[in-house]
Design an enzyme around this catalytic site. Sequence first.
Site, PDB file in Angstrom:
ATOM      1  N   LYS A  52       0.667  -1.030  -0.055  1.00  0.00           N
ATOM      2  CA  LYS A  52       0.080   0.236  -0.009  1.00  0.00           C
ATOM      3  C   LYS A  52       0.836   1.230   0.071  1.00  0.00           C
ATOM      4  CE  LYS A  52      -4.018  -2.392   2.314  1.00  0.00           C
ATOM      5  NZ  LYS A  52      -4.688  -2.770   3.496  1.00  0.00           N
ATOM      6  N   GLN A  96      -4.454  -1.549   9.690  1.00  0.00           N
ATOM      7  CA  GLN A  96      -4.377  -2.734   9.018  1.00  0.00           C
ATOM      8  C   GLN A  96      -5.195  -3.897  10.114  1.00  0.00           C
ATOM      9  OE1 GLN A  96      -3.770  -3.277   5.992  1.00  0.00           O
ATOM     10  NE2 GLN A  96      -3.918  -5.573   5.985  1.00  0.00           N
ATOM     11  N   ASP A 119     -11.268   2.451   4.229  1.00  0.00           N
ATOM     12  CA  ASP A 119     -11.390   1.116   3.799  1.00  0.00           C
ATOM     13  C   ASP A 119     -13.002   0.987   3.717  1.00  0.00           C
ATOM     14  OD1 ASP A 119      -9.479  -0.622   4.112  1.00  0.00           O
ATOM     15  OD2 ASP A 119      -9.126  -0.006   6.125  1.00  0.00           O
TER      16      ASP A 119
HETATM   17  N1  GUN Z   1      -7.016  -6.631   6.361  1.00  0.00           N
HETATM   18  C1  GUN Z   1      -7.296  -7.610   5.078  1.00  0.00           C
HETATM   19  N2  GUN Z   1      -7.895  -6.658   4.114  1.00  0.00           N
HETATM   20  C2  GUN Z   1      -7.684  -5.507   4.752  1.00  0.00           C
HETATM   21  C3  GUN Z   1      -8.335  -4.233   4.070  1.00  0.00           C
HETATM   22  O1  GUN Z   1      -8.810  -4.311   3.118  1.00  0.00           O
HETATM   23  N3  GUN Z   1      -8.004  -3.188   5.001  1.00  0.00           N
HETATM   24  C4  GUN Z   1      -7.546  -3.218   6.324  1.00  0.00           C
HETATM   25  N4  GUN Z   1      -7.374  -2.243   6.688  1.00  0.00           N
HETATM   26  N5  GUN Z   1      -7.224  -4.519   6.918  1.00  0.00           N
HETATM   27  C5  GUN Z   1      -7.435  -5.652   6.024  1.00  0.00           C
END
Ligand code: GUN
Length: 283
Positions: A52, A96, A119
Amino acid sequence: MAILLDGKAVSAAVKAQVKTEVAALKEQGVSVGLAVIIVGDNPASRTYVNNKKKACAEAGIVSEEYALPADTSQDELLSLIDTLNRKPEINGILCQLPLPAHLDEKAVIAAIAAEKDVDAFHAVNVGHIMIGDHTFLPCTPAGIMEMLHFYKIDAAGKACVVIGRSNIVGKPMAMLLLQADGTVTICHSKTQRLAEVTARADILVAAVGIPHFVTADMVKPGAVVIDVGMDRDENGKLCGDVDFAAVEPKASYITPVPGGVGPMTVAMLLKNTVAAAKMQNNL
Ligand code: GUN
């Protein structure tokens, strides 16, 4: 032989568009910033966060990483989120998941300002999605819809089956397919005669987190098969929820793992972060 849904190529197109938008915003004096919080040392989370951050840098989005130790308290995490909520140069906040077990994930999601929730996990944003009136869409389901659109695969009137009912993927995926006029079924660990249900799917989305869970007998000939899994096989090799070798000859389209859904998730995060920056600057 199925056509591969190439997440790398489609995400590259989305990322190029985002980069152009970020540059245009910069011309108007608006910089785009994302805060990424990671708690503990989950290796998969570390990989996702690195991806990311790299994608942000390539698009011209400023990313700030907050790597907190595994024993961070709930109060410490909430206090950081509060600071980031108030920080004007931060447009998006991503924490995350999963978090270490002692932390309250729901409370953490609720603490992120809805207008910075790139998100789309906050109840306010989930509500907006339910009524079809969204600013942010959750990155993985939105990435899948983008990929379907790119390949001109229309869900309207189709039997769409989603395996998995998580808040991150399964539930919002079902909602987006419904909004695209699909006839949607959600399956889960308690579903009876699962293979019978999945074998009726024109579009099958697997989001279970179990390697090679979807076998050829569960797939209708000519189905579009979307694999959200990021699993490890018995040799520790990255693989998906779909038994690719067995299912691919039966499908019309299929996503590979890696190189399918994963890159789309990151691209949609960038798109959401730009949308957040625009909204916060009344653009
Ligand atoms: N853990 C697995 N997929 C995601 C996501 O798309 N965003 C976040 N913040 N955590 C995750």
